[in-house]
Design a protein around this motif. Structure first.
Motif, PDB file in Angstrom:
ATOM      1  N   LYS A  53       5.467  24.162  24.132  1.00  0.00           N
ATOM      2  CA  LYS A  53       6.244  23.553  25.216  1.00  0.00           C
ATOM      3  C   LYS A  53       5.401  23.028  26.365  1.00  0.00           C
ATOM      4  N   SER A  54       4.072  22.999  26.187  1.00  0.00           N
ATOM      5  CA  SER A  54       3.255  22.437  27.255  1.00  0.00           C
ATOM      6  C   SER A  54       1.964  21.880  26.697  1.00  0.00           C
ATOM      7  N   LYS A  55       1.400  20.954  27.430  1.00  0.00           N
ATOM      8  CA  LYS A  55       0.070  20.449  27.108  1.00  0.00           C
ATOM      9  C   LYS A  55      -0.917  21.508  27.571  1.00  0.00           C
ATOM     10  N   VAL A  56      -2.116  21.437  27.043  1.00  0.00           N
ATOM     11  CA  VAL A  56      -3.129  22.413  27.427  1.00  0.00           C
ATOM     12  C   VAL A  56      -4.450  21.684  27.673  1.00  0.00           C
ATOM     13  N   ASP A  57      -5.186  22.191  28.637  1.00  0.00           N
ATOM     14  CA  ASP A  57      -6.525  21.686  28.878  1.00  0.00           C
ATOM     15  C   ASP A  57      -7.369  22.013  27.644  1.00  0.00           C
ATOM     16  N   ALA A  58      -8.044  21.031  27.097  1.00  0.00           N
ATOM     17  CA  ALA A  58      -8.821  21.217  25.872  1.00  0.00           C
ATOM     18  C   ALA A  58      -9.865  22.327  26.033  1.00  0.00           C
ATOM     19  N   ASP A  59     -10.499  22.407  27.201  1.00  0.00           N
ATOM     20  CA  ASP A  59     -11.495  23.454  27.434  1.00  0.00           C
ATOM     21  C   ASP A  59     -10.862  24.843  27.375  1.00  0.00           C
ATOM     22  N   PHE A  60      -9.685  24.999  27.979  1.00  0.00           N
ATOM     23  CA  PHE A  60      -8.987  26.281  27.953  1.00  0.00           C
ATOM     24  C   PHE A  60      -8.632  26.652  26.521  1.00  0.00           C
ATOM     25  N   TYR A  61      -8.139  25.697  25.763  1.00  0.00           N
ATOM     26  CA  TYR A  61      -7.757  25.934  24.369  1.00  0.00           C
ATOM     27  C   TYR A  61      -8.954  26.441  23.561  1.00  0.00           C
ATOM     28  N   HIS A  62     -10.098  25.798  23.708  1.00  0.00           N
ATOM     29  CA  HIS A  62     -11.283  26.203  22.954  1.00  0.00           C
ATOM     30  C   HIS A  62     -11.813  27.566  23.414  1.00  0.00           C
ATOM     31  N   LYS A  63     -11.725  27.854  24.705  1.00  0.00           N
ATOM     32  CA  LYS A  63     -12.122  29.181  25.207  1.00  0.00           C
ATOM     33  C   LYS A  63     -11.193  30.263  24.667  1.00  0.00           C
TER      34      LYS A  63
END
Length: 75
Positions: free
Chosen positions: A53-63
């Motif tokens: 239900k939301s977009k995510v910062d790519a850096d946060f996703y990879h962390k």
């Protein structure tokens, strides 16, 4: 007026990526509130990610992926 936010690094997760996040959290045997404390984010953020239900910062996703992998490796 609100500030302008750069959304160029934000991604929409695929169904497979969403399922992977749920699987990894369960495999790591960690609750949503525990991973939030480790990641320094709100429970709402992880919940929304796992629901798609939301977009995510790519850096946060990879962390987040790396954190799950580390937790699984060290369990």
């Amino acid at each position: 007026m609100g500030r302008i936010r750069d959304l160029s690094n934000f991604i929409i997760l695929s169904i497979d990526q969403i399922e992977q996040l749920k699987y990894l959290r369960k495999e790591a045997n960690i609750s949503m509130s525990q991973i939030c404390r480790l990641m320094g984010c709100s429970t709402c953020k992880i919940h929304k990610l796992e629901q798609g239900k939301s977009k995510v910062d790519a850096d946060f996703y990879h962390k987040l992926l790396k954190k799950y992998e580390l937790l699984i490796k060290n369990k």
